[in-house]
Design an enzyme around this catalytic site. Structure first.
Site, PDB file in Angstrom:
ATOM      1  N   CYS A 117       0.805  -1.223   0.000  1.00 23.33           N
ATOM      2  CA  CYS A 117       0.000   0.000   0.000  1.00 23.33           C
ATOM      3  C   CYS A 117       0.840   1.276   0.000  1.00 23.33           C
ATOM      4  O   CYS A 117       0.298   2.356  -0.227  1.00 23.33           O
ATOM      5  CB  CYS A 117      -0.955   0.000   1.192  1.00 23.33           C
ATOM      6  SG  CYS A 117      -2.096  -1.407   1.213  1.00 23.33           S
ATOM      7  N   HIS A 259      -2.715   7.106   2.594  1.00 25.38           N
ATOM      8  CA  HIS A 259      -3.256   5.842   2.107  1.00 25.38           C
ATOM      9  C   HIS A 259      -4.627   5.599   2.709  1.00 25.38           C
ATOM     10  O   HIS A 259      -4.815   5.687   3.921  1.00 25.38           O
ATOM     11  CB  HIS A 259      -2.305   4.705   2.461  1.00 25.38           C
ATOM     12  CG  HIS A 259      -2.920   3.348   2.306  1.00 25.38           C
ATOM     13  ND1 HIS A 259      -3.505   2.948   1.124  1.00 25.38           N
ATOM     14  CD2 HIS A 259      -3.071   2.314   3.180  1.00 25.38           C
ATOM     15  CE1 HIS A 259      -3.987   1.723   1.272  1.00 25.38           C
ATOM     16  NE2 HIS A 259      -3.738   1.324   2.503  1.00 25.38           N
ATOM     17  N   ASN A 289     -10.213   0.318   0.289  1.00 24.85           N
ATOM     18  CA  ASN A 289      -8.744   0.309   0.294  1.00 24.85           C
ATOM     19  C   ASN A 289      -8.256  -0.308  -1.012  1.00 24.85           C
ATOM     20  O   ASN A 289      -8.400  -1.505  -1.231  1.00 24.85           O
ATOM     21  CB  ASN A 289      -8.263  -0.497   1.503  1.00 24.85           C
ATOM     22  CG  ASN A 289      -6.747  -0.599   1.603  1.00 24.85           C
ATOM     23  OD1 ASN A 289      -6.025  -0.369   0.643  1.00 24.85           O
ATOM     24  ND2 ASN A 289      -6.267  -0.960   2.775  1.00 24.85           N
TER      25      ASN A 289
END
Length: 343
Positions: A117, A259, A289
């Protein structure tokens, strides 16, 4: 890697992003998981996510986002392609060369980068290094992931959290004094946290051990509490670090684009940095996500919603499996967002 703010740096010249096409709302997912849609929303802040259709792959998203970013700045020639992904089309070879070919970029330097990520922030750092070296004048950095392909869709811990998407920026050589110039950057890692986010099987460790593939071990495993604590701590520290080295104060920051892990992590990170919640942009409720795609997707949404405007002082921060983290600062430039119509 740590870089200062002098000399040549990479400048963001164009941006584009896409989600996968199939929309999955909480109601649909809740029925499968035997929970309620509200349970998912309260726990994650997520209302919906987009996932790949059968037969699609990460490269399809990467190509679409890359086309948009290139179109946004007039389809320039670029010298390299960095594809940040932890879900490549194949274990071998790298996916980036095929993406470059499909984009019509010829035989440019192209490689994958896996920082999970944190991949997009790592990609910006790597792209800045290539440009600052003088060997390259421009490049395309893409963050693309299809986490739906490595998630157990019957697991209430991970299934609601992730979606699929891609985002890309065109980088060109320029000065840190101009809008879009990437200023202070930091990246880091801590391999002792390897097991907090991991897909155990499919790699050389499992295969060299002569262990038969276990379908369960092919799915993403997550230690949620540990991920929460370290994500907040590491993103906040990285953000404070680059803000200070840029010569800003926290009060100077107009927008934190971190993020998009979940709403709780975003809110807690902003608080640790010392920013009010309204300065931490969030679109996790709409796209979930999306791993390496989350920061460029959030940037595009912030631009289109008016939350991000030219001249804004922006901090980008990421945390991902590995564990990895990073952050960078920039003054947002007056650039276009590439669309399907212009691509």
């Amino acid at each position: 890697m740590r870089s200062g703010t002098g000399g040549v740096t990479a400048v963001i010249a164009g941006i584009g992003a896409v989600t996968a096409d199939r929309l999955v709302k909480n109601d649909e997912l809740a029925r499968r998981l035997d929970v309620t849609a509200d349970w998912i929303r309260v726990r994650t802040g997520i209302e919906q996510r987009y996932v790949l259709a059968p037969g699609e792959a990460t490269s399809d998203l990467a190509v679409r986002a890359g086309r948009r970013a290139l179109a946004a700045c007039g389809d320039p020639d670029v010298d390299f392609v960095i594809l940040a992904t932890c879900t490549p089309d194949h274990t071998f070879p790298s996916t980036a060369p095929s993406v470059a070919t499909r984009l019509g970029l010829g035989t440019v330097t192209a490689f994958d980068l896996n920082a999970a990520c944190s991949g997009f922030v790592y990609g910006l750092s790597a792209g800045t290094g290539l440009i600052a070296s003088g060997a390259f004048r421009s490049g395309l950095v893409i963050g693309a992931d299809a986490i739906s392909t490595i998630v157990d869709h019957d697991d209430p811990v991970t299934a609601p959290i992730f979606g699929d998407g891609a985002g890309a920026v065109v980088l060109r050589a320029g000065s840190p004094d101009e809008p879009g110039g990437l200023l202070a950057q930091t990246t880091g890692s801590d391999g002792s946290l390897l097991d907090t986010l991991i897909t155990p099987s499919g790699g050389s460790r499992q295969r060299a051990a002569g262990v038969a593939p276990d379908p369960v071990a092919s799915y993403l495993r997550m230690e949620g509490r540990l991920v929460f604590r370290h994500a907040v701590q590491r993103m906040a520290q990285a953000a404070r670090d680059v803000v200070a080295r840029t010569g800003w104060t926290v009060d100077d920051v107009d927008l934190l684009v971190a993020h998009q892990a979940n709403e709780r992590i975003l809110t807690a990170t902003a608080g640790e940095v010392g920013l009010p919640p309204e300065k931490a942009f969030s679109n996790v409720d709409r796209v979930a996500n999306t791993s390496a795609a989350s920061i460029p997707l959030a940037l595009v949404d912030a631009l289109e919603s008016g939350a991000l405007r030219p001249g804004a002082k922006v901090v980008l921060a990421g945390f991902g499996g590995g564990a990895t983290w990073g952050a960078t600062t920039l003054v947002w430039p007056d650039i276009a967002v590439g669309t399907e119509a212009t691509a």
